[in-house]
Scaffold this motif. Structure first.
Motif, short mmCIF file in Angstrom:
data_model
loop_
_atom_site.label_atom_id
_atom_site.label_comp_id
_atom_site.label_asym_id
_atom_site.label_seq_id
_atom_site.Cartn_x
_atom_site.Cartn_y
_atom_site.Cartn_z
N LEU A 101 -20.22 0.27 -49.88
CA LEU A 101 -20.48 0.07 -48.45
C LEU A 101 -19.62 1.06 -47.68
O LEU A 101 -18.45 1.26 -48.01
CB LEU A 101 -20.08 -1.34 -48.00
N MET A 102 -20.22 1.67 -46.65
CA MET A 102 -19.48 2.62 -45.82
C MET A 102 -19.63 2.23 -44.36
O MET A 102 -20.74 2.05 -43.87
CB MET A 102 -20.02 4.04 -46.03
N PHE A 103 -18.49 2.13 -43.71
CA PHE A 103 -18.44 1.85 -42.27
C PHE A 103 -17.80 3.04 -41.58
O PHE A 103 -16.91 3.69 -42.13
CB PHE A 103 -17.62 0.58 -42.00
N PHE A 104 -18.25 3.31 -40.36
CA PHE A 104 -17.71 4.42 -39.59
C PHE A 104 -17.51 3.95 -38.16
O PHE A 104 -18.48 3.57 -37.49
CB PHE A 104 -18.66 5.62 -39.65
N THR A 105 -16.26 3.96 -37.70
CA THR A 105 -15.98 3.53 -36.33
C THR A 105 -16.18 4.70 -35.36
O THR A 105 -15.82 5.84 -35.66
CB THR A 105 -14.54 2.99 -36.19
N VAL A 106 -16.78 4.38 -34.24
CA VAL A 106 -16.98 5.36 -33.17
C VAL A 106 -16.32 4.81 -31.92
O VAL A 106 -16.10 3.60 -31.78
CB VAL A 106 -18.49 5.63 -32.92
N LEU A 107 -15.99 5.71 -31.01
CA LEU A 107 -15.29 5.31 -29.81
C LEU A 107 -15.49 6.36 -28.74
O LEU A 107 -15.57 7.56 -29.04
CB LEU A 107 -13.79 5.19 -30.15
N ASP A 108 -15.55 5.93 -27.51
CA ASP A 108 -15.61 6.82 -26.36
C ASP A 108 -14.32 7.63 -26.28
O ASP A 108 -13.23 7.13 -26.57
CB ASP A 108 -15.79 5.94 -25.11
N LYS A 109 -14.43 8.88 -25.89
CA LYS A 109 -13.28 9.79 -25.87
C LYS A 109 -12.15 9.27 -24.99
O LYS A 109 -10.97 9.33 -25.38
CB LYS A 109 -13.73 11.18 -25.39
#
Length: 180
Positions: A101-109
């Protein structure tokens, strides 16, 4: 469960990866966690790209990490669930090949920046590093993930840690059920 499950939590700096990984120990038994940050080269000046205009090194590149040492540590783990956590894990093909399983967190700059300036980095991060190096490296990594891996589960780092942890927990539980 006969096979060791390998869970990867990668993505943006200050997106909650470490907290999520550490919280998984509250739900699962026989789990171990390896943090990519524990595998920075110790003689970084020999391995890291120098940024002369900032008198600093590029810490946000895969070349900053001793990934061979991390792979040796991975090979030595015997727990049923192994969690790998770090910003650039998916830049290493060996990690991609191991992951169940692969998770990738994203976030506003702006949110990322607000969280990052609240942290203390050793050595201290000079002005301009985030804007010129850390953020562009994250964007490069994100684009690479979007182009090459369709089975990555994206987590919004602006969502609560409780929510994102529950998403990860539910996916792991579903995977365990499917293996039975």
């Amino acid at each position: 469960m006969a096979k060791q499950l390998v869970i990867v939590i990668a993505g943006v700096t200050c997106g909650g990866k470490t907290t999520i990984a550490n919280r998984l120990t509250n739900t699962f038994n026989d789990i171990s966690i390896l943090h990519q940050d524990d595998f920075y080269y110790t003689k970084y000046e020999d391995h890291l790209e120098s940024i002369p205009e900032l008198n600093y090194h590029a810490w946000d590149k895969i070349s900053a990490y001793d990934m061979n040492k991390m792979m040796t540590a991975i090979d030595s783990q015997t727990s049923n669930i192994l969690v790998l956590e770090g910003i650039l894990l998916l830049d290493d093909i060996r990690i991609l090949n191991l992951a169940d399983l692969m998770f990738f967190t994203v976030l506003d700059k702006q949110i990322c920046w607000d969280r990052r300036v609240a942290r203390t980095y050793l050595p201290p991060e000079p002005p301009g590093y985030f804007e010129k190096y850390a953020w562009p490296e994250y964007e490069r990594h994100l684009e690479m993930i979007k182009k090459k891996k369709t089975d990555v589960i994206f987590l919004n780092g602006s969502d609560s840690i409780d929510f994102n942890t529950s998403v990860v927990v539910n996916h792991i539980k579903q995977l365990v059920l499917n293996l039975k």
